[in-house]
Design a protein around this motif. Structure first.
Motif, short mmCIF file in Angstrom:
data_model
loop_
_atom_site.label_atom_id
_atom_site.label_comp_id
_atom_site.label_asym_id
_atom_site.label_seq_id
_atom_site.Cartn_x
_atom_site.Cartn_y
_atom_site.Cartn_z
N TYR A 346 -30.69 -44.35 49.04
CA TYR A 346 -29.53 -44.56 49.89
C TYR A 346 -29.00 -43.23 50.41
O TYR A 346 -29.13 -42.20 49.75
N ARG A 399 -26.88 -53.05 50.54
CA ARG A 399 -28.04 -52.16 50.67
C ARG A 399 -28.37 -51.91 52.14
O ARG A 399 -28.74 -50.79 52.52
N ILE A 403 -29.28 -47.97 53.25
CA ILE A 403 -30.64 -47.54 52.95
C ILE A 403 -31.07 -46.36 53.83
O ILE A 403 -30.55 -46.15 54.92
N LEU A 421 -39.02 -47.81 54.23
CA LEU A 421 -38.06 -48.53 53.41
C LEU A 421 -37.46 -49.70 54.17
O LEU A 421 -37.31 -50.80 53.62
N PHE A 425 -37.81 -53.50 52.80
CA PHE A 425 -36.57 -54.22 52.50
C PHE A 425 -36.51 -55.53 53.29
O PHE A 425 -36.28 -56.61 52.73
N LEU A 459 -34.49 -51.58 45.18
CA LEU A 459 -35.24 -50.79 46.15
C LEU A 459 -35.59 -49.43 45.54
O LEU A 459 -34.93 -48.96 44.62
#
Length: 778
Positions: A346, A399, A403, A421, A425, A459
């Protein structure tokens, strides 16, 4: 530009544009048939003839002075050939894998339960076992410290003379206090993860054979032959050419077989062979292996996280305490990786993190698959779910707002340059039908009194290969025999992962030949040079580049000879289907074997060494800011669970695992890695725990240390690979070997929280821990 440079330039252009011939296709492992037929030769299969045994006398105390060792009663036994102590070591008493803080045999003090103090050599294993109890060791017990926070107190027992704090690792980004001032909500929690064992099926084993020329050949089960070789040379005090180390087929590694105990078992055998001039077998019992093998570090992690009311992260503070046991092993490196990843994947503008690697009198921890990432991600991902609950927000929504996307800055201010990512996700949410399943489970839980269900997500981002942990290089030795067989040999090892098959695939792709025409030979320190350690999921990413370099050199030489026969330019030739032909006139070509024969006739050498070294990474140790890794693997894991609230028993129903592999080199191998890693991580979440009681290991076997079986395995593990090419891996590949073990602890914990309404911040998720949480939440 030379002819060879032009050939390589053209080949690189083809790589970018063409459809791959073998890479990314479903092919069998190079060793699959042999494995199914039971043909791999393990160390134990090689033991024959007149040989003797050696085992270690081990301390029953976690911390004690050694006042006296008396071997007289053992030596009086008929079948006992010798008892060795530290005073009998001809070279240096040094068995630390990276840092020389650990003796092979204790000198004046033992610092953990099971530490070796002497070796007993005998002609039968029964006599050796009996003699172990007859070696009289007089100890004076010392105070014990087993908690890393306690170990940092000024009055704590000192484990080593250097003090108990080994490393203080820091991240300083932005102004964390101002970030907390601007926050609308702050959550603070402490997380604890347990010691875990890699539990390879084959325990540590070595077979040392003295030769007539004075050389000792040691065949053993290990991940890093050159690490073992270098230490054994040092311990025996012999010239380097007098020691040869060969990796036998190895029954699992998972990290511990890259650390200290492979050095121990090989050194025991070699010392005994040096003394007796007989072949010597050294093999650890399961209890020995579990006790002294390097563990996954136990962590205590304190997280304080701040966000605005709309869910944007504004500040994150972490303090990580890592229990590395009595010796450092790889602890100073594990804490670095854990701290680098402590905020999860993050973007947080303000970060303050302190990671402490601490000595205690617990048994030693070191490398285990994931290398600090499972612990750090567990704390970060559960923290994110707790924050989402406080914000009355779906965990997926929180999230999505934070992210790492292209242009985002990590906790170390490294800019993300790919969308891996995001893709993982989104795919995980879609494929798991997240929103639908979440609603269904909430409705189910209203109707069901004693069985509850939940769904959770976690994640990751994972810095690839060694990064700041060491020089990231590999080499691969490749030659072509006169019959067209291609032989690959490297210091990188195979121990069940199938990664070495990727080197064969890369070679076959580049030379345009069938995989069945390639043979991979076992690592042998007398035949190849060091290729660096087989750790950190390096084999495909870094080793693959070295294999590619070797194959390109051979391709260039073959192209020059084929071009003369075909009256064409070398750069215009294509290599495919065991043929070398003119790209624009495919009917004009030669069999691969025919060109090899022409090379032999012309005296063109077909034996090369491929080499690759990754770019050095740069970061500031005072602030942790910089680019500690050249590329990142990304991933998302959705877990669905069912829990019986009367017994606290948890069943994982389904896992949806999505990982960014960069470029999938070996799809079947990747599938096995994802499924195996997911199940291993499930064990970490639910059942596995290496328990110390005042420093003494009380779960030293498979009766007490519970690994997952088929009964605990989810009926459905949906494995999905996405491809967002990396910067350094062969053909864009990213590290994958360790990755699937990172997220199950967090994902399953979050799913359990959705089922029972409360988060548990400590693993494993034992039934009694779950029942207590449910009772406290009533």
């Amino acid at each position: 530009m030379s002819g060879e440079e032009e050939i390589l330039r053209r080949f690189s252009a083809i790589e970018q544009a063409r459809e791959f011939y073998i890479v990314g296709k479903k092919v069998a492992r190079v060793d699959s048939l042999e494995a199914v037929l039971g043909k791999p030769i393990y160390t134990g299969d090689l033991v024959t003839g007149d040989y003797v045994f050696v085992r270690a006398v081990r301390s029953p105390y976690p911390h004690a002075k050694i006042k006296k060792i008396n071997p007289e009663k053992a030596l009086n036994m008929k079948e006992i050939l010798g008892v060795l102590t530290h005073a009998d070591i001809p070279g240096e008493n040094d068995a630390g894998s990276l840092i020389s803080d650990r003796p092979l045999l204790a000198v004046d003090k033992v610092r953990h339960y099971g530490e070796a103090v002497a070796l007993v050599i005998g002609s039968s294993i029964e006599s050796v076992d009996e003699a172990l109890a007859k070696v009289e060791v007089e100890y004076h017990p010392l105070p014990v410290v087993t908690n890393p926070i306690d170990a940092l107190k000024p009055d704590a027992p000192r484990v080593q003379e250097r003090g108990n704090l080994i490393t203080h690792f820091k991240i300083r980004k932005g102004d964390v206090e101002k970030g907390f001032e601007k926050a609308d909500i702050i959550v603070e929690n402490t997380y604890r993860t347990q010691f875990m064992d890699g539990m390879p099926l084959e325990t540590e084993v070595a077979y040392a054979i003295p030769e007539e020329n004075g050389r000792i050949t040691c065949i053993s089960s290990m991940q890093n032959p050159f690490d073992v070789y270098n230490k054994v040379v040092k311990i025996l005090g012999l010239p380097a050419e007098k020691i040869r180390v060969i990796q036998a087929a190895t029954g699992g590694g998972f990290g511990p077989k890259s650390d200290e105990t492979p050095i121990d078992v090989a050194a025991y055998a070699c010392l005994a062979a040096l003394k007796t001039r007989k072949p010597v077998l050294s093999v650890f019992t399961r209890e020995e292996s579990v006790t002294v093998q390097c563990k996954r570090h136990a962590f205590i992690i304190e997280n304080k996280t701040a966000a605005t009311e709309d869910g944007k992260l504004v500040a994150w503070k972490s303090t990580l305490y890592e229990d590395t046991g009595a010796y450092i092993s790889k602890g100073h490196l594990v804490i670095a990786r854990a701290t680098f990843h402590c905020t999860g994947p993050y973007e947080v503008p303000n970060v303050w993190a302190d990671g402490y690697c601490v000595l205690t009198n617990n048994t030693m921890a070191g490398s285990t698959r994931g290398f600090g990432a499972p612990q750090a991600h567990f704390a970060a991902e559960v923290q994110m779910d707790i924050l989402a609950k406080k914000l009355r927000m779906d965990p997926v929504e929180l999230r999505a707002k934070n992210i790492l996307i292209p242009g985002s800055l990590t906790a170390t201010s490294q800019k993300i340059d790919d969308s891996g990512l995001e893709v993982c996700f989104r795919k995980a949410v879609e494929e798991s039908a997240w929103h639908q399943r979440r609603r269904e489970y909430e409705e189910f839980n209203k109707r069901s009194m004693y069985v509850k269900r939940g769904i959770g997500i976690a994640l990751l981002y994972h810095g690839n290969t060694l990064g700041p942990e060491g020089e990231d290089f590999a080499n691969v030795h490749t030659r072509i025999e006169r019959d067209g067989t291609v032989i690959i040999q490297t210091g990188l090892t195979e121990y069940g992962t199938g990664a070495i098959t990727s080197l064969a695939i890369v070679t076959a792709e580049t030379l345009g030949i069938s995989l069945k025409n390639i043979r991979v030979e076992r690592p042998d320190t007398s035949a190849v040079t060091s290729a660096g350690p087989t750790v950190a999921s390096r084999t495909t990413v870094i080793g693959g580049q070295a294999a590619l370099d070797a194959a390109k050199q051979l391709r260039s030489r073959l192209a020059e000879v084929a071009a003369q026969v075909l009256e064409a330019k070398p750069e215009d030739l294509e290599f495919k289907d065991n043929r070398i032909y003119i790209r624009d006139s495919p009917e004009r070509g030669l069999d691969f074997k025919h060109v090899v024969e022409k090379c032999y006739e012309a005296g063109v050498g077909l034996e090369v060494e491929g080499y690759y070294i990754a770019p050095a990474t740069k970061w500031d140790p005072e602030t942790g800011q910089g680019e500690p890794y050249n590329q990142y693997t990304f991933g998302a894991l959705v877990s669905e669970v069912e829990v019986d609230i009367l017994t606290g028993m948890v069943k994982v129903l389904k896992m949806t695992a999505v990982y960014d592999a960069g470029k999938v080199i070996n799809p079947l191998g990747l599938l096995a890695v994802i499924e195996g890693g997911s199940i291993m991580g499930l064990g970490h979440a639910l059942t596995e725990e290496l328990i110390h009681e005042n420093g003494i290991v009380v779960t030293p076997n498979l009766h007490t240390y519970l690994i997952p079986t088929t009964a605990e395995t989810p009926l459905n593990i949906q494995s999905i690979a996405v491809e967002s090419p990396g910067r350094i891996g062969v053909f864009g590949a990213k590290a994958m070997g360790e990755i699937p073990v990172v997220l199950p602890m967090a994902s399953i914990t979050n799913a359990l929280a959705h089922a029972i309404g409360v988060h548990i911040n400590e693993t494993p998720l034992k039934p009694e821990r779950i029942l207590k949480a449910i009772q406290q939440n009533v």
